[in-house]
Design a protein around this motif. Structure first.
Motif, PDB file in Angstrom:
ATOM      1  N   ARG A   1      38.896  43.260  46.283  1.00 33.38           N
ATOM      2  CA  ARG A   1      39.055  41.741  46.684  1.00 33.38           C
ATOM      3  C   ARG A   1      38.418  40.631  46.652  1.00 33.38           C
ATOM      4  O   ARG A   1      38.454  39.659  45.811  1.00 33.38           O
ATOM      5  CB  ARG A   1      40.401  41.875  48.167  1.00 33.38           C
ATOM      6  CG  ARG A   1      41.095  42.963  48.680  1.00 33.38           C
ATOM      7  CD  ARG A   1      42.135  42.652  49.177  1.00 33.38           C
ATOM      8  NE  ARG A   1      41.766  41.690  49.657  1.00 33.38           N
ATOM      9  CZ  ARG A   1      43.038  41.696  51.092  1.00 33.38           C
ATOM     10  NH1 ARG A   1      42.405  42.203  51.966  1.00 33.38           N
ATOM     11  NH2 ARG A   1      42.793  40.056  51.514  1.00 33.38           N
TER      12      ARG A   1
ATOM     13  N   GLU B   1      38.703  36.825  45.741  1.00 34.43           N
ATOM     14  CA  GLU B   1      40.034  36.887  47.268  1.00 34.43           C
ATOM     15  C   GLU B   1      38.871  36.357  47.960  1.00 34.43           C
ATOM     16  O   GLU B   1      37.754  36.539  47.658  1.00 34.43           O
ATOM     17  CB  GLU B   1      40.889  37.993  47.286  1.00 34.43           C
ATOM     18  CG  GLU B   1      42.334  38.477  46.066  1.00 34.43           C
ATOM     19  CD  GLU B   1      43.208  39.068  47.730  1.00 34.43           C
ATOM     20  OE1 GLU B   1      43.011  39.810  48.200  1.00 34.43           O
ATOM     21  OE2 GLU B   1      44.369  38.709  46.678  1.00 34.43           O
TER      22      GLU B   1
ATOM     23  N   GLU C   1      37.378  48.137  50.197  1.00 29.71           N
ATOM     24  CA  GLU C   1      39.060  47.306  49.939  1.00 29.71           C
ATOM     25  C   GLU C   1      38.172  45.377  49.967  1.00 29.71           C
ATOM     26  O   GLU C   1      38.589  44.963  48.802  1.00 29.71           O
ATOM     27  CB  GLU C   1      39.795  47.079  50.991  1.00 29.71           C
ATOM     28  CG  GLU C   1      40.912  46.565  50.573  1.00 29.71           C
ATOM     29  CD  GLU C   1      42.266  46.581  51.726  1.00 29.71           C
ATOM     30  OE1 GLU C   1      42.407  47.576  52.400  1.00 29.71           O
ATOM     31  OE2 GLU C   1      43.280  45.837  51.900  1.00 29.71           O
TER      32      GLU C   1
ATOM     33  N   ALA D   1      44.221  43.194  43.687  1.00 34.02           N
ATOM     34  CA  ALA D   1      44.417  42.498  43.911  1.00 34.02           C
ATOM     35  C   ALA D   1      44.718  41.706  42.319  1.00 34.02           C
ATOM     36  O   ALA D   1      44.289  40.377  42.574  1.00 34.02           O
ATOM     37  CB  ALA D   1      43.096  41.687  44.938  1.00 34.02           C
TER      38      ALA D   1
ATOM     39  N   ALA E   1      41.101  48.745  45.065  1.00 37.00           N
ATOM     40  CA  ALA E   1      41.558  47.188  45.923  1.00 37.00           C
ATOM     41  C   ALA E   1      41.751  46.024  44.540  1.00 37.00           C
ATOM     42  O   ALA E   1      42.356  45.230  44.819  1.00 37.00           O
ATOM     43  CB  ALA E   1      40.327  46.690  47.023  1.00 37.00           C
ATOM     44  N   TYR E   2      40.125  46.090  43.978  1.00 33.75           N
ATOM     45  CA  TYR E   2      40.405  44.725  43.173  1.00 33.75           C
ATOM     46  C   TYR E   2      41.244  44.943  41.757  1.00 33.75           C
ATOM     47  O   TYR E   2      42.173  43.491  41.682  1.00 33.75           O
ATOM     48  CB  TYR E   2      38.869  45.503  42.098  1.00 33.75           C
ATOM     49  CG  TYR E   2      38.733  44.756  40.424  1.00 33.75           C
ATOM     50  CD1 TYR E   2      38.464  43.393  40.800  1.00 33.75           C
ATOM     51  CD2 TYR E   2      39.240  45.420  39.648  1.00 33.75           C
ATOM     52  CE1 TYR E   2      37.757  42.647  39.696  1.00 33.75           C
ATOM     53  CE2 TYR E   2      38.790  44.801  38.286  1.00 33.75           C
ATOM     54  CZ  TYR E   2      38.252  43.204  38.593  1.00 33.75           C
ATOM     55  OH  TYR E   2      37.808  42.346  37.950  1.00 33.75           O
TER      56      TYR E   2
END
Ligand SMILES: Cc1cc2nc3c(=O)[nH]c(=O)nc-3n(C[C@H](O)[C@H](O)[C@H](O)COP(=O)(O)OP(=O)(O)OC[C@H]3O[C@@H](n4cnc5c(N)ncnc54)[C@H](O)[C@@H]3O)c2cc1C
Length: 385
Positions: free
Chosen positions: A300, A305, A296, A25, A21-22
């Motif tokens: 993020r 985010e 996740e 994003a 997810a990193y």
């Protein structure tokens, strides 16, 4: 938070999902996933099911992780120290970070009883444990499984299907009575019996002799070729505790973005006690899907985010050929309403102070889907459900 150098500790769903997810994003810089496990990331649920029975290979968890997302994975090298801005591993390597996700999961607890720590007494968490259990099951005729949680029930059914005579030592009157209530427990009991598993109800383990002889308060001696302890897990919080992170109820405390009390450090999965704004409180969850979901959010968040963990935790268990689905805040109920159906399916609705806090279903997917919404909104299911 806007990391330039991410270190993820742990290769379960929370760790893998955080690293992925990193990147997804837009997180830049090196990403390193460090794990104590010698096996490349894999799916854990089959370890008590088809993998234990030898019906399937170990299912990989995101084979593209390293190449597609440019993530360096280091196996078999546990992190031993969490410093200010770096981690140290058992091999002596030091990896600097601007953000770190702790996703160290949980480990089986062996009860503090004579003989429970004998090397022949098995537990089940890793691929290595499952392989060892399957190997030990060859050449023996019987097994005792201590504990009737989902892992105990699944493992007992799998061992029965491998040809063993299996007895579960169940501390409650019916399996999972405290967690799911007596009605759900009776369904589980019926299924276990239909699979050929014997259940010693309301029975406590007293000791294990020589790794094979089980003493209980009800049946003095059960002699089994194999003893498996499925007596719960303990979150692996050692790194966090030593580094002075806030720990509550045996887990790493986080906010809804999965940030711990230490700037730059996040925690996700079984090891976290994360605030869930939809529940209005912090929740302890030990589910595969939640590992993915929390990971996740952590990934993020590390990428800058504003991600929030606000899902209703959901769990699936496969007991032989039957699937149980459970969605719940998971921290208690004061009323359970069972709705059995003629076709063998059922739904159990769980309420607390008149609000729906959980739903358990078998072959009633519409109730499971609807239940997640009712739980989130805190309203009661209609009586006819
Ligand atoms: C046999 C079995 C069957 C299950 N079946 C289901 C199911 O059907 N449905 C469901 O919802 N859930 C199931 N679960 C629960 C689910 O697998 C867990 O909730 C989930 O794996 C938790 O994910 P996690 O990433 O938090 O931790 P884990 O998956 O436990 O991963 C933790 C990782 O951290 C690593 N690690 C630990 N300490 C260190 C360290 N110091 N340094 C580096 N690495 C470290 C470990 O090696 C491991 O890779 C099952 C669990 C088991 C054991």
């Amino acid at each position: 938070m806007d990391a330039e150098n991410l270190v993820v500790v742990g290769s379960g769903p929370a760790g893998v999902s955080a690293a992925r997810a990193y990147r997804e994003a837009g997180g830049t810089g090196p990403v390193r996933l460090l794990t104590a496990d010698p096996d490349p990331p894999y799916e854990r649920p089959p370890l008590s099911k088809e993998f234990l029975r030898g019906e399937a290979d170990l299912p990989p968890l995101d084979e593209e992780l390293a190449e597609k997302h440019d993530i360096t994975i280091t196996l078999d090298d546990p992190v031993t120290e969490l410093g200010e801005d770096s981690v140290r591993t058992a091999s002596g390597a030091v990896h600097p970070f601007t953000a770190c996700v702790l996703a160290t999961g949980a480990e089986p607890v062996r009860p503090d009883l004579p003989g429970a720590d004998h090397p022949d007494v098995r537990t089940l968490r890793s691929a290595a444990d499952s392989r060892a259990l399957r190997a030990a099951a060859h050449g023996v005729r019987s097994a005792v499984v201590v504990g009737a949680g989902f892992i105990g029930c699944e493992a007992a059914i799998s061992l029965t299907r491998l040809g063993l005579q299996v007895t579960i030592v169940c501390p409650d009157d019916v399996p999972q009575e405290k967690r799911l209530g007596p009605d759900a427990g009776r369904f589980l009991l019926r299924w276990l019996k239909s699979e050929g598993v014997s259940v010693l109800r309301g029975t406590k383990l007293l000791s294990v002799e020589s790794g094979h002889r089980v003493r209980t308060d009800l049946v003095p001696v059960l002699d089994a070729g194999l003893v498996v302890l499925a007596t719960g897990v303990r979150p692996r919080i050692g790194l966090a505790e030593a580094a002075g992170l806030a720990v509550e109820r045996g887990r790493i405390r986080t906010d809804e973005h999965l940030r711990t009390s230490k700037p730059g450090v996040l925690a996700a999965g079984d090891v976290a006690l994360a605030y869930n704004p939809a529940a209005g409180r912090a929740l302890a969850v030990e589910h595969w899907g939640e590992g993915l979901a929390m990971g996740e959010v952590a990934g993020r968040t590390a990428a800058g985010e504003e991600a929030v963990w606000d899902e209703v935790p959901g769990f699936w268990s496969v007991l032989g050929d039957r699937v149980l689905k459970y969605a719940a805040w998971g921290d208690g109920f004061d009323r359970a309403r069972p709705f059995p159906r003629d076709d063998g399916g059922f739904t159990v609705w769980y309420e607390r102070e008149g609000r729906t806090v959980g739903v358990l279903t078998h072959e009633a997917d519409e109730d499971y889907e609807r239940g997640q919404d009712l739980i989130k909104r805190g309203v009661t299911a209609s009586p006819s459900s």
